[in-house]
Design a protein around this motif. Structure first.
Motif, PDB file in Angstrom:
ATOM      1  N   MET A  44      35.285  45.356  46.088  1.00  0.00           N
ATOM      2  CA  MET A  44      35.836  44.235  45.353  1.00  0.00           C
ATOM      3  C   MET A  44      35.535  44.366  43.872  1.00  0.00           C
ATOM      4  N   GLU A  45      36.442  43.877  43.086  1.00  0.00           N
ATOM      5  CA  GLU A  45      36.283  43.925  41.645  1.00  0.00           C
ATOM      6  C   GLU A  45      35.255  42.898  41.179  1.00  0.00           C
ATOM      7  N   LYS A  46      34.420  43.324  40.264  1.00  0.00           N
ATOM      8  CA  LYS A  46      33.404  42.426  39.710  1.00  0.00           C
ATOM      9  C   LYS A  46      33.803  42.047  38.295  1.00  0.00           C
ATOM     10  N   ARG A  47      33.425  40.851  37.928  1.00  0.00           N
ATOM     11  CA  ARG A  47      33.670  40.399  36.564  1.00  0.00           C
ATOM     12  C   ARG A  47      32.447  39.642  36.074  1.00  0.00           C
ATOM     13  N   TYR A  73      27.331  39.969  36.801  1.00  0.00           N
ATOM     14  CA  TYR A  73      28.576  40.661  37.156  1.00  0.00           C
ATOM     15  C   TYR A  73      28.696  40.529  38.661  1.00  0.00           C
ATOM     16  N   ALA A  74      29.740  39.821  39.101  1.00  0.00           N
ATOM     17  CA  ALA A  74      29.819  39.515  40.530  1.00  0.00           C
ATOM     18  C   ALA A  74      31.245  39.567  41.046  1.00  0.00           C
ATOM     19  N   SER A  75      31.346  39.836  42.348  1.00  0.00           N
ATOM     20  CA  SER A  75      32.623  39.736  43.059  1.00  0.00           C
ATOM     21  C   SER A  75      32.814  38.277  43.463  1.00  0.00           C
ATOM     22  N   GLU A  76      33.994  37.961  43.938  1.00  0.00           N
ATOM     23  CA  GLU A  76      34.263  36.594  44.406  1.00  0.00           C
ATOM     24  C   GLU A  76      33.325  36.215  45.558  1.00  0.00           C
ATOM     25  N   ASP A  77      33.045  37.171  46.449  1.00  0.00           N
ATOM     26  CA  ASP A  77      32.139  36.899  47.572  1.00  0.00           C
ATOM     27  C   ASP A  77      30.732  36.574  47.073  1.00  0.00           C
ATOM     28  N   GLU A  78      30.263  37.304  46.073  1.00  0.00           N
ATOM     29  CA  GLU A  78      28.921  37.054  45.527  1.00  0.00           C
ATOM     30  C   GLU A  78      28.856  35.708  44.816  1.00  0.00           C
TER      31      GLU A  78
END
Length: 108
Positions: free
Chosen positions: A1-4, A29-34
């Motif tokens: 997954m992409e992190k932003r 910096y996290a993914s939507e799941d995180e």
């Protein structure tokens, strides 16, 4: 997954996309799941906080003998551990400097 990049305020239990939206303490910096996991921890912490409110009206119970406070402390440490795992280098250094004692979960 992409992190932003996100901006997190533990104090206000918020996770923001834009740096200028509100005051924040930490960057991740996290993914939507995180991010969803962190939001879930904030909700759990809020519930634990509500439990400590009612207990606070009984001052005869020492802090260290109170399961509500144990739960509150544990969830707060889980929040900081999660933030450290996905945080920027500066965030990781800051959380490490807090010297939190990350222990095994207790039964609440």
């Amino acid at each position: 997954m992409e992190k932003r990049k996100y901006y997190v305020s533990v104090q206000s239990k918020s996770i923001m996309y834009n740096q200028g939206d509100a005051a924040y303490e930490l960057e991740i910096y996290a993914s939507e799941d995180e991010v969803e996991k962190l939001r879930s921890l904030f909700e759990e912490w809020e519930r634990a906080e509500e439990h400590t409110y009612f207990r606070a009206h009984y001052p005869g119970i020492p802090y260290h003998h109170d399961s509500e406070n144990d739960e509150y402390d544990f969830v707060l440490k889980e929040i900081y551990k999660t933030i450290s795992d996905i945080g920027t280098d500066e965030t990781k250094v800051f959380i490490a400097s807090m010297n939190l004692q990350m222990g095994a979960p207790k039964e609440f």
